[in-house]
Design a protein around this motif. Sequence first.
Motif, mmCIF file in Angstrom:
data_model
loop_
_atom_site.group_PDB
_atom_site.id
_atom_site.type_symbol
_atom_site.label_atom_id
_atom_site.label_comp_id
_atom_site.label_asym_id
_atom_site.label_seq_id
_atom_site.Cartn_x
_atom_site.Cartn_y
_atom_site.Cartn_z
ATOM 1 N N PRO A 1 -47.052 -15.703 -11.337
ATOM 2 C CA PRO A 1 -46.669 -14.712 -10.324
ATOM 3 C C PRO A 1 -46.935 -13.277 -10.766
ATOM 4 N N THR B 1 -49.131 -21.190 -9.962
ATOM 5 C CA THR B 1 -49.842 -19.978 -10.343
ATOM 6 C C THR B 1 -48.899 -19.092 -11.152
ATOM 7 N N GLN C 1 -45.849 -16.400 0.927
ATOM 8 C CA GLN C 1 -44.592 -16.193 0.218
ATOM 9 C C GLN C 1 -44.222 -14.715 0.147
ATOM 10 N N THR D 1 -56.196 -20.102 -2.585
ATOM 11 C CA THR D 1 -54.908 -19.983 -3.273
ATOM 12 C C THR D 1 -54.123 -18.739 -2.847
ATOM 13 N N PRO D 2 -54.744 -17.559 -2.728
ATOM 14 C CA PRO D 2 -53.968 -16.378 -2.307
ATOM 15 C C PRO D 2 -53.311 -16.513 -0.936
ATOM 16 N N PHE E 1 -46.181 -11.893 -5.250
ATOM 17 C CA PHE E 1 -47.188 -12.938 -5.082
ATOM 18 C C PHE E 1 -46.947 -14.093 -6.050
ATOM 19 N N ALA E 2 -46.848 -15.304 -5.499
ATOM 20 C CA ALA E 2 -46.617 -16.509 -6.290
ATOM 21 C C ALA E 2 -46.974 -17.701 -5.406
ATOM 22 N N GLY E 3 -46.786 -18.896 -5.946
ATOM 23 C CA GLY E 3 -47.068 -20.100 -5.179
ATOM 24 C C GLY E 3 -47.893 -21.080 -5.985
ATOM 25 N N PHE F 1 -52.062 -10.220 -9.853
ATOM 26 C CA PHE F 1 -52.033 -11.650 -9.539
ATOM 27 C C PHE F 1 -53.398 -12.277 -9.788
ATOM 28 N N ALA G 1 -49.917 -17.510 -1.545
ATOM 29 C CA ALA G 1 -49.185 -16.389 -2.135
ATOM 30 C C ALA G 1 -48.840 -15.338 -1.077
#
Length: 274
Positions: free
Chosen positions: A157, A155, A240, A233-234, A161-163, A56, A237
């Motif tokens: 994925p 972002t 999620q 940002t993480p 991990f994404a978002g 990621f 993620a």
Amino acid sequence: MSTESVAAKASMSASEVRQMIREGSLRVPTTGFAEGFMQANLVILPERHASDFRLFCERNAKSCPLLGIGKPGDPGLPELGSIDIRTDVARYRVYRSGEHTETIANLSDIWRDDLVTFALGCSFSFESAILRAGIDIRHISANRNVAMYATNLPTNPAGPFAGSMVVSMRAFRPADAIQAIILSDRYPLAHGAPVHIGDPADIGIKDISRPDYGDPPVIEPGDILGFWACGVTPQLALQQAKLDLAITHEPGFMLVTDLPADLAGPPGKEAPRN
């Protein structure tokens, strides 16, 4: 904040800042501290998810520039300094099943042998260059945390991990904005140049006066707004991904490393001495 107070924060070494945090005598955002040293965002998660999270970061290097990765169960990050990650960040966010359940000042009671630490570059590291150019950084002068916002920028994925991307915002007079942008662009390990300049609505920010993280910004009439990719940002993620346990820094409360800030930017500068 007085000029003397700003200078006193800036003149501290990285190890002095960490020692004060470790002792519990420093519990404030680290913006403006230890000029010349790189600061880092923090993500700690179980080893079984580490390879996906590393991917990621590699796919989203603007938001998640990797500075260091710890070994499973090891709270040290020797390549970044004499660090105990359980004690050397002023405030930690704890996530359980994707929910932010608590903010704590010490990880010793919840540390596990399977936890892996990721240190990611932070925009606080390029602020020293902007200040040296004589450009005011409003949140530092006002003794505030930087304003941070969730956006509609996606972002890439990896695994669970994404978002969307989180950004930090800095407002400058038009005469200073271009120089500040150019200076930040020289620091790719500290997020580099902004991902957006101008109208916050274009990236999904509805109310600039109400950040999702940090403190309300100081904006003056005629300012140009710059938005930088942010190592928070993480945290979206992680929400999620819904891991059983994940730990980050509280936004703005960074890990101050022994790495010279200019390692992320222009070559030829002498590293500061700790």
